[in-house]
Design a protein around this motif. Sequence first.
Motif, short mmCIF file in Angstrom:
data_model
loop_
_atom_site.label_atom_id
_atom_site.label_comp_id
_atom_site.label_asym_id
_atom_site.label_seq_id
_atom_site.Cartn_x
_atom_site.Cartn_y
_atom_site.Cartn_z
N MET A 139 0.77 -1.64 -0.07
CA MET A 139 -0.16 0.11 -0.28
C MET A 139 0.71 1.56 -0.22
O MET A 139 0.25 2.31 -0.73
N SER A 140 1.98 0.80 0.45
CA SER A 140 2.99 2.58 0.10
C SER A 140 3.29 2.94 -0.98
O SER A 140 3.83 3.48 -1.19
N THR A 147 -6.22 6.39 -1.67
CA THR A 147 -6.85 6.03 -0.74
C THR A 147 -7.84 4.74 -0.58
O THR A 147 -8.33 4.36 -0.64
N PHE A 148 -7.22 3.68 0.91
CA PHE A 148 -7.58 2.80 0.80
C PHE A 148 -8.68 2.74 1.89
O PHE A 148 -9.53 1.91 2.17
N GLU A 149 -9.23 3.66 2.68
CA GLU A 149 -10.21 3.82 3.71
C GLU A 149 -10.37 3.47 4.73
O GLU A 149 -11.58 3.63 5.38
N ARG A 150 -9.49 2.28 4.54
CA ARG A 150 -10.03 1.71 6.09
C ARG A 150 -8.30 1.10 5.80
O ARG A 150 -8.11 0.78 5.15
N SER A 151 -8.19 0.21 6.98
CA SER A 151 -7.07 -0.64 6.95
C SER A 151 -7.12 -2.45 6.95
O SER A 151 -8.19 -2.94 7.00
N TRP A 152 -6.49 -1.87 6.41
CA TRP A 152 -6.84 -3.51 5.57
C TRP A 152 -5.71 -5.05 6.24
O TRP A 152 -4.64 -5.05 6.46
N ARG A 153 -6.52 -5.97 6.71
CA ARG A 153 -5.15 -6.82 7.06
C ARG A 153 -4.48 -7.39 6.21
O ARG A 153 -3.22 -8.46 7.16
N TYR A 154 -5.15 -8.29 5.60
CA TYR A 154 -4.64 -8.31 4.44
C TYR A 154 -4.44 -8.46 2.68
O TYR A 154 -5.17 -7.72 2.32
#
Length: 88
Positions: free
Chosen positions: A1-2, A8-15
Amino acid sequence: MSETPNVTFERSWRYALAFRWGGDIDAGVSAYLAAAAYAELTAGLVLDCAEGKLISPARAAEVAAELENSRALIEEAVRRALEGFRKP
């Protein structure tokens, strides 16, 4: 993601699952379809690096179909490009 600071990913993704492919049309179609299936089953999204944005699983499947439907056009463009390199 970096690697995609403008998205904008709008939320934190675990995987995150990455599908990489080169210039092979079949590999591209397969990658988009696999990404679409995985995202659909996990309520996720697909990062379309060519577009630089997040797309829905349905849109990823559409992109796969567009690639498949453009096969002849893409293959002809590649053939012409390769011919250009062969001419002295």
